[in-house]
Design an enzyme around this catalytic site. Structure first.
Site, PDB file in Angstrom:
ATOM      1  N   ASP A  40       0.863  -1.170   0.000  1.00  0.00           N
ATOM      2  CA  ASP A  40       0.000   0.000   0.000  1.00  0.00           C
ATOM      3  C   ASP A  40       0.903   1.225   0.000  1.00  0.00           C
ATOM      4  O   ASP A  40       2.139   1.099  -0.035  1.00  0.00           O
ATOM      5  CB  ASP A  40      -0.932  -0.038   1.210  1.00  0.00           C
ATOM      6  CG  ASP A  40      -2.233   0.709   0.971  1.00  0.00           C
ATOM      7  OD1 ASP A  40      -2.347   1.412  -0.054  1.00  0.00           O
ATOM      8  OD2 ASP A  40      -3.150   0.607   1.808  1.00  0.00           O
ATOM      9  N   GLU A  50      -0.027   4.664   1.734  1.00  0.00           N
ATOM     10  CA  GLU A  50      -0.153   5.670   2.786  1.00  0.00           C
ATOM     11  C   GLU A  50       0.846   5.477   3.922  1.00  0.00           C
ATOM     12  O   GLU A  50       1.221   6.439   4.594  1.00  0.00           O
ATOM     13  CB  GLU A  50      -1.577   5.666   3.348  1.00  0.00           C
ATOM     14  CG  GLU A  50      -2.634   6.203   2.395  1.00  0.00           C
ATOM     15  CD  GLU A  50      -3.193   5.148   1.460  1.00  0.00           C
ATOM     16  OE1 GLU A  50      -4.163   5.431   0.733  1.00  0.00           O
ATOM     17  OE2 GLU A  50      -2.652   4.011   1.448  1.00  0.00           O
ATOM     18  N   HIS A  56      -2.370  -0.283  -3.944  1.00  0.00           N
ATOM     19  CA  HIS A  56      -2.825   1.060  -3.603  1.00  0.00           C
ATOM     20  C   HIS A  56      -3.562   1.734  -4.758  1.00  0.00           C
ATOM     21  O   HIS A  56      -3.044   1.804  -5.876  1.00  0.00           O
ATOM     22  CB  HIS A  56      -1.638   1.942  -3.210  1.00  0.00           C
ATOM     23  CG  HIS A  56      -2.014   3.387  -3.045  1.00  0.00           C
ATOM     24  ND1 HIS A  56      -2.711   3.854  -1.948  1.00  0.00           N
ATOM     25  CD2 HIS A  56      -1.805   4.473  -3.849  1.00  0.00           C
ATOM     26  CE1 HIS A  56      -2.916   5.156  -2.073  1.00  0.00           C
ATOM     27  NE2 HIS A  56      -2.371   5.551  -3.213  1.00  0.00           N
ATOM     28  N   HIS A 100      -1.808   1.434   6.397  1.00  0.00           N
ATOM     29  CA  HIS A 100      -2.343   2.521   7.213  1.00  0.00           C
ATOM     30  C   HIS A 100      -3.451   2.002   8.120  1.00  0.00           C
ATOM     31  O   HIS A 100      -3.992   0.911   7.915  1.00  0.00           O
ATOM     32  CB  HIS A 100      -2.914   3.618   6.313  1.00  0.00           C
ATOM     33  CG  HIS A 100      -3.963   3.113   5.364  1.00  0.00           C
ATOM     34  ND1 HIS A 100      -5.286   2.932   5.730  1.00  0.00           N
ATOM     35  CD2 HIS A 100      -3.868   2.700   4.066  1.00  0.00           C
ATOM     36  CE1 HIS A 100      -5.961   2.459   4.709  1.00  0.00           C
ATOM     37  NE2 HIS A 100      -5.120   2.296   3.684  1.00  0.00           N
ATOM     38  N   HIS A 106      -8.013   5.433   6.737  1.00  0.00           N
ATOM     39  CA  HIS A 106      -9.293   5.218   6.074  1.00  0.00           C
ATOM     40  C   HIS A 106      -9.453   3.712   5.893  1.00  0.00           C
ATOM     41  O   HIS A 106      -8.551   2.942   6.232  1.00  0.00           O
ATOM     42  CB  HIS A 106      -9.363   5.928   4.717  1.00  0.00           C
ATOM     43  CG  HIS A 106      -8.407   5.375   3.701  1.00  0.00           C
ATOM     44  ND1 HIS A 106      -7.059   5.700   3.699  1.00  0.00           N
ATOM     45  CD2 HIS A 106      -8.583   4.493   2.682  1.00  0.00           C
ATOM     46  CE1 HIS A 106      -6.459   5.053   2.700  1.00  0.00           C
ATOM     47  NE2 HIS A 106      -7.360   4.308   2.076  1.00  0.00           N
ATOM     48  N   GLU A 110      -8.437  -2.417   6.448  1.00  0.00           N
ATOM     49  CA  GLU A 110      -7.669  -3.180   5.470  1.00  0.00           C
ATOM     50  C   GLU A 110      -6.738  -4.188   6.148  1.00  0.00           C
ATOM     51  O   GLU A 110      -6.552  -5.305   5.660  1.00  0.00           O
ATOM     52  CB  GLU A 110      -6.896  -2.209   4.580  1.00  0.00           C
ATOM     53  CG  GLU A 110      -7.829  -1.305   3.788  1.00  0.00           C
ATOM     54  CD  GLU A 110      -7.130  -0.182   3.043  1.00  0.00           C
ATOM     55  OE1 GLU A 110      -5.962  -0.368   2.643  1.00  0.00           O
ATOM     56  OE2 GLU A 110      -7.760   0.877   2.852  1.00  0.00           O
TER      57      GLU A 110
END
Length: 276
Positions: free
Chosen positions: A8, A10, A60, A104, A115, A134
């Site tokens: 990912d 972030e 991502h 994240h 998020h 996630e």
């Protein structure tokens, strides 16, 4: 030893803002380089531990962020979307370990760029009534394949979230959240050395895992839009708890694939032009 890596953005070293992680943000291209180098650090650690193959899944956003020409040539890359299994596309029970790089924290938690999947559409997710994002869903799906998660890198909030799911997972905090778009950064060279070294150590000391992929699990998702929830009830087995919350049950791998279908439906519903 076959290693699977989900990447990912972030939680990548040095990144704190949407301009860093979303095209055409002014720092997005630099963010792609930083993402690729964090992944390379984990790949080096994997091969140092004796890996014979590393599969990297760009997980991502547009899922075409990692720069293939800068990626360690020993790794194989899955790039682009849509993917039926999203962030774990390509993972099977043949792998020995999962690495999570650049992750994240879930929605509602004060972490860097926190998020859950669709940041402006999903308010909450519950797996068996436990709040999740996630990290939790990936861990549950990996476990259903019988593959342990060995490592997670990201901010300190994401690392704490993974430890709450599974204390055996090694974590590397590459930044410390000050707010949702601010962090105290670990120096880049130090962060990458930690990713490489911790990856190697984690893969040399993989935890055992016992799982039953047929166990019935319960998934619920609260959307910001009642319209999304309404459309999702057309999928067999999906029920509505209230105007904005849908629920479904099944084995974990079925739920993970179904959830990725939810995301595609939500994208289609919310991309309609406004009307009056």
């Amino acid at each position: 030893m076959k290693v699977y890596l989900s990447a990912d953005m972030e939680g990548i070293t040095g990144l704190v803002d949407a301009e860093d992680v979303q095209p055409p943000g002014r720092d997005y291209e630099r963010g792609r380089v930083l993402m690729t180098e964090d992944v390379n650090a984990a790949v080096r650690g994997a091969y140092d531990a004796g890996a014979t193959a590393v599969l990297v899944n760009d997980a991502h956003g547009p899922m075409r962020n990692i720069l293939p020409d800068l990626l360690d040539p020993r790794a194989t890359l899955i790039k682009g979307r849509p993917k039926p299994m999203g962030m774990i596309e390509g993972l099977t029970g043949e792998y020995d370990a999962v690495l999570c790089v650049g992750f994240h924290a879930r929605a509602g938690v004060l972490g860097v760029l926190s998020h859950s999947f669709m940041g402006h559409e999903i308010e909450d997710i519950w797996l068996d009534d436990d709040p999740t994002g996630e990290i939790g869903l990936l861990h549950a799906a990996s476990s259903a394949y019988g593959v342990p998660v060995a490592l997670l890198t990201g901010d300190d909030t994401a690392c704490a979230e993974m430890k709450a799911w599974d204390p055996a997972v090694a974590t590397v905090p590459v930044k410390f959240a000050k707010d949702r778009f601010a962090a105290q950064l670990v120096p880049i060279a130090e962060a990458r050395a930690a990713i490489e070294g911790t990856t190697s150590e984690a893969l040399r000391n993989l935890p055992g895992i016992t799982t039953d992929s047929t166990t019935t699990r319960h998934l619920a998702v609260r959307w910001q839009s009642a319209s999304v929830a309404s459309h999702l009830t057309a999928i067999p087995g999906v029920t509505r708890r209230d105007d904005r919350t849908v629920a479904v049950e099944g084995d974990m791998l079925h739920l993970y694939r179904l959830f990725n279908l939810f995301l595609r439906v939500a994208t289609a519903v919310t991309s309609n032009p406004p009307y009056c």
